[in-house]
Design an enzyme around this catalytic site. Structure first.
Site, short mmCIF file in Angstrom:
data_model
loop_
_atom_site.label_atom_id
_atom_site.label_comp_id
_atom_site.label_asym_id
_atom_site.label_seq_id
_atom_site.Cartn_x
_atom_site.Cartn_y
_atom_site.Cartn_z
N ASP A 171 10.53 11.05 -0.83
CA ASP A 171 9.59 12.16 -0.88
C ASP A 171 9.26 12.63 0.53
O ASP A 171 9.46 11.90 1.50
CB ASP A 171 8.31 11.79 -1.63
CG ASP A 171 7.47 10.71 -0.94
OD1 ASP A 171 8.07 9.76 -0.38
OD2 ASP A 171 6.24 10.80 -0.94
N GLU A 221 5.57 7.72 -1.19
CA GLU A 221 5.04 7.15 0.05
C GLU A 221 4.02 8.07 0.68
O GLU A 221 2.97 7.64 1.14
CB GLU A 221 6.17 6.85 1.04
CG GLU A 221 5.76 5.91 2.17
CD GLU A 221 5.05 6.59 3.33
OE1 GLU A 221 4.40 5.88 4.11
OE2 GLU A 221 5.13 7.82 3.47
N1 BES Z 1 6.89 7.27 8.21
C1 BES Z 1 5.48 7.43 8.17
C2 BES Z 1 4.74 6.26 8.78
C3 BES Z 1 4.72 6.26 10.28
C4 BES Z 1 4.15 7.29 10.97
C5 BES Z 1 5.23 5.19 10.95
C6 BES Z 1 4.12 7.28 12.34
C7 BES Z 1 5.19 5.16 12.32
C8 BES Z 1 4.64 6.21 13.02
C9 BES Z 1 5.03 7.59 6.73
O1 BES Z 1 5.88 8.41 5.97
C10 BES Z 1 3.67 8.24 6.70
O2 BES Z 1 3.58 9.39 7.04
N2 BES Z 1 2.65 7.50 6.28
C11 BES Z 1 1.34 8.04 6.07
C12 BES Z 1 0.58 7.16 5.16
C13 BES Z 1 0.36 7.65 3.80
C14 BES Z 1 -0.54 6.77 3.02
C15 BES Z 1 0.14 9.09 3.61
C16 BES Z 1 0.56 8.10 7.35
O3 BES Z 1 0.74 7.26 8.23
O4 BES Z 1 -0.26 9.02 7.46
MN MN Z 2 7.83 7.91 6.26
MN MN Z 3 5.37 10.51 6.46
#
Ligand code: BES
Ligand code: MN
Ligand code: MN
Length: 456
Positions: free
Chosen positions: A88, A153
């Protein structure tokens, strides 16, 4: 291994063509209008897994978006890696800032530009292609591999924990591997050993029973927009410390050893400010910027609205004002506990002039990967050999909610082998993925499979 690496090299153009197909599916998980696209994307993922030679490919319906699983389990007495990724993507707005359609990938300046190019389709696809190279060249894998791939995710992995619990036996493995983080810089392979957690709230204040004429009533009635601004501004003191009682109770402070390691990382503050277009940085006193984003918790206003925001001026005292706020959490902070503390804080601190409503959104726990995990050495070696350079151990400020569940539910440590670059613009317009990094990354993943098995 050499043959598989060669296969990956000669297949580069085809790999890109297939990735462009993957990126063309607008799998925006937060938008109900894209529910069918999400399913189509899950089906594309399943089809890809079948094409590369994975077995038992299954698409599982959930209360939300489908989970895709697959495996290849014929490497007797060898470790099993559980590979996770998400198909996604985030919404694309503001659309007018894109240089092209976000779902019609374009290749320019050695980068492929599209929503999902880096986060996370491009990175997940690297695992597909590393496995394809090995399976097509040798008809087998040096280790056992399982996949669990989700479509939620970006909305907090709301159904995946229950899925892990229900399929615990099928998902049994020795280690998990996730490529959904970044490298420190181009050419510097990086292993992330810490992620922050997250908790997210919406606050709505209601004052008078209708929008009021600001001339007739202004000055005598509390303005919810102003009350909200005051409440939010007070959450942090002048030193950037969050004032919610109990907020820091469980925070694990960085050790001197870790602070020393962080200081060895070549962080260029002037460049950082320049990249962001800000004249100065601001954060919790006593900590460096890297410490602030990698290891300290924070409170952020993500959006704030209320009253009249259309063209021209309208003199109005709004009846309601709202904000979306999030807290990034340091190791050992618990999202459920923090959300309660924050909710209580806003309830306790609101004046009688407004009614407060708090809506809780998704969250995720922080993660620390133990640096003595035995499989980390194979990953380190794979990155070192692929890039001809010693990997850097970093932490990141973002969150991947399911990683904590891999430990809690499946007992697995996760190797966070990320290949995004700092300027990949994940979640922003013109998200992109650096193709030389994509190619070298695939080779590093081929190596990883062999080193994990003790072959090669
Ligand atoms: N791939 C990211 C996580 C990430 C962001 C890892 C920056 C390392 C550095 C993931 O897809 C993401 O965006 N996660 C969200 C969390 C979610 C609960 C919406 C985030 O970190 O905001
Ligand atoms: Mn991600
Ligand atoms: Mn992300």
């Amino acid at each position: 291994m050499e043959q598989a690496l060669q296969y990956a090299r000669v297949s580069r153009e085809r790999y890109i063509r297939e990735l462009i197909e993957y990126l063309a599916i607008p799998s925006i998980s937060s938008d109900p209008a894209h529910k069918e696209d999400i399913r189509r994307c899950a089906e594309w993922t399943a089809g890809q897994l079948r094409d590369i030679g994975m077995e038992n490919v299954q698409l599982h319906s959930t209360a939300g978006h489908p989970v895709v699983t697959a495996d290849w389990l014929h490497a007797a007495n060898k470790p099993t890696a559980l590979i996770y990724g998400h198909y996604d993507v985030q919404p694309v707005d503001p659309l007018d800032l894109w240089e092209q359609d976000p779902f019609t990938a374009a290749v320019k300046n050695e980068r492929i530009v599209a929503r999902g190019a880096a986060d996370d389709k491009g990175q997940l696809f690297m695992h597909f292609k590393a496995l394809e190279a090995v399976l097509k060249k040798s008809g087998r894998l040096p280790v056992n591999v399982k996949f669990v791939i989700e479509g939620e995710e970006e909305i907090g992995s709301v159904n995946l924990s229950a899925f892990l619990r229900a399929h615990k036996a099928d998902l049994k493995a020795d280690v998990s591997a996730v490529s959904d983080t970044s490298m420190w810089a181009e050419g510097i392979p990086s292993i992330t050993y810490g992620l922050r957690g997250l908790t997210y709230l919406e606050i709505e204040l209601t004052g008078p029973n209708r929008d009021l004429h600001s001339g007739t009533y202004g000055g005598a009635v509390a303005n919810p927009a102003e009350v909200l601004a005051r409440m939010l501004a007070r959450v942090k003191d002048n030193e950037g410390r969050v004032q919610i009682p109990g907020f820091y109770n469980r925070v694990v402070d960085l050790t001197e050893q870790e602070r020393k390691l962080f200081r060895q990382i070549p962080f260029d503050e002037a460049q950082y400010k320049h990249d962001l277009g800000v004249a100065e940085l601001w954060g919790e006193g006593g900590w460096t910027p890297l410490e602030q984003v990698w290891a300290r918790p924070t409170f952020e206003v993500n959006g704030i609205w209320g009253g009249y925001t259309g063209v021209g001026a309208k003199t109005v005292l709004p009846a309601k004002a709202s904000a979306k706020v999030s807290m990034r959490l340091a190791p050992k902070q618990d999202p459920d506990e923090i959300v309660q503390l924050a909710e209580k804080y806003f309830m306790d601190n609101a004046p009688k002039s407004v009614e407060v409503k708090v809506i809780r959104h998704h969250g995720g726990k922080p993660v620390i990967v133990p640096l003595d995990n035995p499989y980390l050495a194979s990953a380190t070696r794979a990155l070192r050999e692929a890039w001809q350079r010693e990997p850097l151990f970093i932490r990141e400020g973002g969150s991947i909610p399911i990683v904590a569940d891999f430990k809690e539910i499946l007992g697995l440590d996760t190797l966070l082998l990320g290949f995004a670059l700092p300027d990949n613009r994940a979640h922003s317009p013109n998200e992109n993925f650096h193709l030389p990094t994509f190619y070298t990354g695939i080779e590093s993943l081929v190596r990883f499979l062999f080193y994990l098995s003790g072959e090669g």
